[in-house]
Each structure stands twice: as structure tokens, then as C-alpha cells.
Write a protein that holds these residues in place. Structure first.
Motif, PDB file in Angstrom:
ATOM      1  N   ILE A  58       0.572  -0.168  -0.174  1.00 16.85           N
ATOM      2  CA  ILE A  58      -0.134  -0.384   0.194  1.00 16.85           C
ATOM      3  C   ILE A  58       0.651   0.729   0.446  1.00 16.85           C
ATOM      4  CG2 ILE A  58      -1.713   1.369   1.380  1.00 16.85           C
ATOM      5  CD1 ILE A  58      -2.696  -1.493   2.644  1.00 16.85           C
ATOM      6  N   ILE A  59       1.798   1.540   0.560  1.00 10.98           N
ATOM      7  CA  ILE A  59       2.507   2.664   0.890  1.00 10.98           C
ATOM      8  C   ILE A  59       3.139   2.329  -0.442  1.00 10.98           C
ATOM      9  CG2 ILE A  59       4.539   3.183   2.576  1.00 10.98           C
ATOM     10  CD1 ILE A  59       4.074   2.079   4.324  1.00 10.98           C
ATOM     11  N   GLU A  60       4.219   1.353  -0.688  1.00 13.54           N
ATOM     12  CA  GLU A  60       4.576   2.089  -2.182  1.00 13.54           C
ATOM     13  C   GLU A  60       3.973   2.077  -3.434  1.00 13.54           C
ATOM     14  OE1 GLU A  60       7.166  -1.539  -3.158  1.00 13.54           O
ATOM     15  OE2 GLU A  60       8.089  -1.481  -0.873  1.00 13.54           O
ATOM     16  N   GLY A  61       2.524   2.106  -3.509  1.00  7.98           N
ATOM     17  CA  GLY A  61       1.416   2.214  -3.942  1.00  7.98           C
ATOM     18  C   GLY A  61       1.084   1.219  -4.926  1.00  7.98           C
ATOM     19  N   ILE A  62       1.817   0.024  -4.782  1.00  8.98           N
ATOM     20  CA  ILE A  62       1.664  -1.146  -5.819  1.00  8.98           C
ATOM     21  C   ILE A  62       0.063  -1.449  -5.863  1.00  8.98           C
ATOM     22  CG2 ILE A  62       2.037  -3.723  -5.755  1.00  8.98           C
ATOM     23  CD1 ILE A  62       4.955  -3.137  -5.181  1.00  8.98           C
ATOM     24  N   ILE A  63      -0.925  -1.753  -4.077  1.00  8.20           N
ATOM     25  CA  ILE A  63      -2.163  -2.180  -4.354  1.00  8.20           C
ATOM     26  C   ILE A  63      -2.736  -0.585  -3.157  1.00  8.20           C
ATOM     27  CG2 ILE A  63      -2.246  -4.264  -4.241  1.00  8.20           C
ATOM     28  CD1 ILE A  63      -2.055  -3.875  -1.613  1.00  8.20           C
ATOM     29  N   SER A  64      -4.400  -0.467  -3.440  1.00  9.39           N
ATOM     30  CA  SER A  64      -4.845   0.004  -3.073  1.00  9.39           C
ATOM     31  C   SER A  64      -4.873  -0.341  -1.528  1.00  9.39           C
ATOM     32  CB  SER A  64      -5.475   1.409  -3.804  1.00  9.39           C
ATOM     33  OG  SER A  64      -6.770   0.365  -3.823  1.00  9.39           O
ATOM     34  N   SER A  65      -5.318   0.444  -0.624  1.00  8.36           N
ATOM     35  CA  SER A  65      -5.907   0.501   0.778  1.00  8.36           C
ATOM     36  C   SER A  65      -7.311  -0.109   0.806  1.00  8.36           C
ATOM     37  CB  SER A  65      -5.902   1.383   1.422  1.00  8.36           C
ATOM     38  OG  SER A  65      -6.244   2.305   1.360  1.00  8.36           O
ATOM     39  N   GLU A  66      -8.409   0.167  -0.724  1.00  6.41           N
ATOM     40  CA  GLU A  66      -9.606  -0.102  -0.993  1.00  6.41           C
ATOM     41  C   GLU A  66      -9.600  -1.625  -1.250  1.00  6.41           C
ATOM     42  OE1 GLU A  66      -8.688   3.041  -2.656  1.00  6.41           O
ATOM     43  OE2 GLU A  66      -9.401   3.908  -1.095  1.00  6.41           O
ATOM     44  N   SER A  67      -8.363  -2.338  -1.656  1.00  5.57           N
ATOM     45  CA  SER A  67      -8.130  -3.304  -2.675  1.00  5.57           C
ATOM     46  C   SER A  67      -7.769  -4.541  -1.335  1.00  5.57           C
ATOM     47  CB  SER A  67      -7.082  -3.826  -3.244  1.00  5.57           C
ATOM     48  OG  SER A  67      -6.017  -3.903  -2.541  1.00  5.57           O
ATOM     49  N   MET A  68      -8.129  -4.051  -0.154  1.00  6.57           N
ATOM     50  CA  MET A  68      -7.066  -4.353   1.305  1.00  6.57           C
ATOM     51  C   MET A  68      -8.436  -4.228   2.033  1.00  6.57           C
ATOM     52  SD  MET A  68      -4.470  -6.409   0.478  1.00  6.57           S
ATOM     53  CE  MET A  68      -4.623  -7.266   2.338  1.00  6.57           C
ATOM     54  N   ASN A  69      -9.453  -4.529   1.735  1.00  3.88           N
ATOM     55  CA  ASN A  69     -11.161  -4.264   2.489  1.00  3.88           C
ATOM     56  C   ASN A  69     -12.047  -5.536   3.260  1.00  3.88           C
ATOM     57  OD1 ASN A  69     -12.032  -5.101   0.157  1.00  3.88           O
ATOM     58  ND2 ASN A  69     -13.493  -3.293   0.688  1.00  3.88           N
ATOM     59  N   ILE A  70     -11.217  -6.931   3.370  1.00  4.24           N
ATOM     60  CA  ILE A  70     -11.849  -7.695   3.976  1.00  4.24           C
ATOM     61  C   ILE A  70     -10.982  -8.742   4.751  1.00  4.24           C
ATOM     62  CG2 ILE A  70     -12.450 -10.384   3.174  1.00  4.24           C
ATOM     63  CD1 ILE A  70     -13.149  -9.331   0.493  1.00  4.24           C
ATOM     64  N   CYS A  71     -11.359  -8.541   6.498  1.00  2.00           N
ATOM     65  CA  CYS A  71     -10.505  -9.105   7.242  1.00  2.00           C
ATOM     66  C   CYS A  71      -9.789 -10.580   6.870  1.00  2.00           C
ATOM     67  CB  CYS A  71     -11.124  -8.643   9.042  1.00  2.00           C
ATOM     68  SG  CYS A  71     -12.663 -10.148   9.206  1.00  2.00           S
ATOM     69  N   ASP A  72      -9.408 -10.950   7.461  1.00  5.81           N
ATOM     70  CA  ASP A  72      -8.318 -12.379   7.036  1.00  5.81           C
ATOM     71  C   ASP A  72      -9.654 -13.586   7.673  1.00  5.81           C
ATOM     72  OD1 ASP A  72      -6.526 -11.638   6.723  1.00  5.81           O
ATOM     73  OD2 ASP A  72      -5.368 -11.813   8.386  1.00  5.81           O
ATOM     74  N   ASP A  73     -10.447 -13.107   8.726  1.00  7.07           N
ATOM     75  CA  ASP A  73     -12.023 -14.161   9.247  1.00  7.07           C
ATOM     76  C   ASP A  73     -12.333 -14.164   7.952  1.00  7.07           C
ATOM     77  OD1 ASP A  73     -10.383 -14.552  11.425  1.00  7.07           O
ATOM     78  OD2 ASP A  73     -11.590 -12.853  12.646  1.00  7.07           O
ATOM     79  N   CYS A  74     -12.969 -12.729   7.414  1.00  5.79           N
ATOM     80  CA  CYS A  74     -13.475 -13.092   6.125  1.00  5.79           C
ATOM     81  C   CYS A  74     -13.299 -13.583   5.395  1.00  5.79           C
ATOM     82  CB  CYS A  74     -14.503 -11.798   6.427  1.00  5.79           C
ATOM     83  SG  CYS A  74     -15.488 -10.786   7.909  1.00  5.79           S
ATOM     84  N   HIS A  75     -12.333 -13.603   5.151  1.00  5.95           N
ATOM     85  CA  HIS A  75     -11.736 -13.959   4.011  1.00  5.95           C
ATOM     86  C   HIS A  75     -11.667 -15.856   3.782  1.00  5.95           C
ATOM     87  CE1 HIS A  75      -8.163 -14.635   0.531  1.00  5.95           C
ATOM     88  NE2 HIS A  75      -8.954 -14.282   0.214  1.00  5.95           N
ATOM     89  N   ASP A  76     -11.456 -15.996   5.037  1.00  2.71           N
ATOM     90  CA  ASP A  76     -10.994 -17.383   5.455  1.00  2.71           C
ATOM     91  C   ASP A  76     -12.454 -17.943   5.052  1.00  2.71           C
ATOM     92  OD1 ASP A  76      -8.502 -17.245   5.707  1.00  2.71           O
ATOM     93  OD2 ASP A  76      -8.271 -16.823   8.215  1.00  2.71           O
ATOM     94  N   LEU A  77     -13.524 -17.584   5.776  1.00  3.93           N
ATOM     95  CA  LEU A  77     -14.923 -17.843   6.202  1.00  3.93           C
ATOM     96  C   LEU A  77     -15.122 -17.915   4.367  1.00  3.93           C
ATOM     97  CD1 LEU A  77     -16.440 -16.237   8.790  1.00  3.93           C
ATOM     98  CD2 LEU A  77     -16.222 -18.915   8.246  1.00  3.93           C
ATOM     99  N   MET A  78     -14.882 -17.285   3.745  1.00  2.00           N
ATOM    100  CA  MET A  78     -15.793 -17.649   1.979  1.00  2.00           C
ATOM    101  C   MET A  78     -14.764 -17.844   1.119  1.00  2.00           C
ATOM    102  SD  MET A  78     -15.278 -12.673   1.412  1.00  2.00           S
ATOM    103  CE  MET A  78     -14.896 -12.918  -0.443  1.00  2.00           C
TER     104      MET A  78
END
Length: 58
Positions: free
Chosen positions: A22-42
Motif C-alpha cells: 500500500i505504501i509503495e502504491g502497488i495496491i490501494s487500501s480499498e483492495s485490502m478491505n476484507i479481514c482475514d477471518d472473513c476471507h477464510d470463511l469466503m
């Protein structure tokens, strides 16, 4: 940096690697909008659904 999960609404801190991207600008913070728990459930749900369908005959 805390980000709000779009699934459960809880705030979480992305991993160190994700923060670097995110700091390097490679990805945006909007693309990191799912927590690990929800990601694992998905992922678990997608895996369960893929196993319930089969190409085998009746």
C-alpha cells in the motif's frame, strides 16, 4: 493503519507485507478491505461449493 472490513464491519490492521504494498502504491487500501477471518470463511464456502458439484454420472 486500520482498515474497515466490508463484510463484518470490524476494523483490522493489514499484514506487514500488505502495508508495504500500500505504501509503495502497488495496491490501494480499498483492495485490502476484507479481514482475514472473513476471507477464510469466503474461501471455505467456495471450496465447499466446488466439492458439492460433480461431473460424475448419476
Amino acid at each position: 493503519m486500520n482498515v474497515k472490513c466490508r463484510i463484518c464491519g470490524e476494523f483490522f490492521c493489514p499484514s506487514e507485507d500488505s502495508l508495504d504494498l500500500i505504501i509503495e502504491g502497488i495496491i490501494s487500501s480499498e483492495s485490502m478491505n476484507i479481514c482475514d477471518d472473513c476471507h477464510d470463511l469466503m474461501e471455505l464456502t467456495e471450496h465447499d461449493l466446488s466439492e458439492s458439484f460433480s461431473d460424475a454420472g448419476p
